[in-house]
Design an enzyme around this catalytic site. Structure first.
Site, PDB file in Angstrom:
ATOM      1  NE  ARG A  85      -3.658   2.561   0.901  1.00 28.58           N
ATOM      2  CZ  ARG A  85      -4.769   2.564   1.624  1.00 28.58           C
ATOM      3  NH1 ARG A  85      -5.232   1.437   2.125  1.00 28.58           N
ATOM      4  NH2 ARG A  85      -5.416   3.678   1.849  1.00 28.58           N
ATOM      5  NE  ARG A  95      -7.947   3.053  -2.279  1.00 30.93           N
ATOM      6  CZ  ARG A  95      -8.182   3.828  -1.214  1.00 30.93           C
ATOM      7  NH1 ARG A  95      -8.507   3.307  -0.069  1.00 30.93           N
ATOM      8  NH2 ARG A  95      -8.094   5.127  -1.315  1.00 30.93           N
ATOM      9  CG  ASP A  98      -9.022   0.776   1.989  1.00 28.73           C
ATOM     10  OD1 ASP A  98      -8.344   1.199   2.938  1.00 28.73           O
ATOM     11  OD2 ASP A  98     -10.006   1.364   1.522  1.00 28.73           O
ATOM     12  CG  ASP A 100     -11.617   0.882   5.629  1.00 24.05           C
ATOM     13  OD1 ASP A 100     -10.562   1.492   5.860  1.00 24.05           O
ATOM     14  OD2 ASP A 100     -12.250   0.975   4.554  1.00 24.05           O
TER      15      ASP A 100
HETATM   16  N1  ROI Z   1     -14.963   1.478  -4.509  1.00 24.24           N
HETATM   17  C1  ROI Z   1     -15.262   0.165  -4.413  1.00 24.24           C
HETATM   18  N2  ROI Z   1     -16.111  -0.375  -5.282  1.00 24.24           N
HETATM   19  N3  ROI Z   1     -14.709  -0.628  -3.456  1.00 24.24           N
HETATM   20  C2  ROI Z   1     -13.832  -0.125  -2.550  1.00 24.24           C
HETATM   21  O1  ROI Z   1     -13.339  -0.872  -1.681  1.00 24.24           O
HETATM   22  C3  ROI Z   1     -13.514   1.243  -2.599  1.00 24.24           C
HETATM   23  N4  ROI Z   1     -12.657   1.805  -1.719  1.00 24.24           N
HETATM   24  C4  ROI Z   1     -12.390   3.091  -1.726  1.00 24.24           C
HETATM   25  C5  ROI Z   1     -12.969   4.027  -2.744  1.00 24.24           C
HETATM   26  C6  ROI Z   1     -11.844   4.706  -3.497  1.00 24.24           C
HETATM   27  C7  ROI Z   1     -13.837   5.040  -2.017  1.00 24.24           C
HETATM   28  N5  ROI Z   1     -13.810   3.348  -3.710  1.00 24.24           N
HETATM   29  C8  ROI Z   1     -14.102   2.033  -3.622  1.00 24.24           C
HETATM   30  O2  ROI Z   1     -11.584   3.574  -0.815  1.00 24.24           O
END
Ligand code: ROI
Length: 162
Positions: A85, A95, A98, A100
């Site tokens: 990342r 990315r 991610d 969260d």
């Molecule tokens: N869009 C999708 N479809 N899935 C994600 O995990 C995701 N993550 C993000 C942003 C860029 C907002 N868009 C995303 O962080």
């Protein structure tokens, strides 16, 4: 320390996203004081935000943990970095990984690095649908029942990967 159920959202849209999600799952399982309780199917969805980036692969994982929320966040950030990342200036850019914290038991957390429930949760089909798959009876603090959230959140192109 009591055991807490937390939900983690996983997302990737670079460098073999499915493999990124699978290796993140292994890395989370390898953390001290963390056990997997459930893992959703993988889902594909068009990017939310800038459209000039690849589709995402997303999943949600339930864990049982004795870590406090902030140490858990630090562990997840370490895994993100280990999987390549890069923090770029572009908001909502692509990315490799991610991770969260979506929910941490029924706690509401609002500190500089961490807001729980996750701020974008109610608008994100790619979070709500996998969450409902593994926790169909879930009541979210401040937000209500998972089914009511789903009913107000269109699929927006989300597809289960089979
Ligand atoms: N869009 C999708 N479809 N899935 C994600 O995990 C995701 N993550 C993000 C942003 C860029 C907002 N868009 C995303 O962080």
């Amino acid at each position: 320390m009591t055991k807490i159920i937390a939900y983690i959202g996983l997302g990737s849209n670079l460098i073999t996203p499915e493999a990124q999600i699978k290796s993140a799952r292994l890395a989370i399982n390898a953390l001290d004081k963390v056990q997997e309780q459930a893992f959703s199917s993988l889902y594909r969805s068009p990017p939310m935000g800038p459209q000039d980036q690849p589709d995402y692969v997303n999943a949600v994982m339930a864990i049982v943990t004795e870590l406090d929320a902030l140490p858990l966040l630090r562990c997840l950030q370490t895994i993100e970095l280990e999987q390549g990342r890069e923090r770029k200036d572009e908001r909502w850019g692509p990315r490799t990984l991610d991770l969260d914290i979506l929910l941490y038991a029924d706690h509401c957390i609002d500190i500089p690095d961490l807001i729980v429930p996750h701020y974008g949760l109610t608008e994100r089909a790619f979070v709500l649908y996998p969450l409902q798959e593994i926790a169909p009876m879930l009541e979210l603090p401040k937000l209500g029942h998972i089914n009511d959230l789903i009913n107000n959140c269109p699929l927006a192109g989300l597809e289960k990967i089979v």
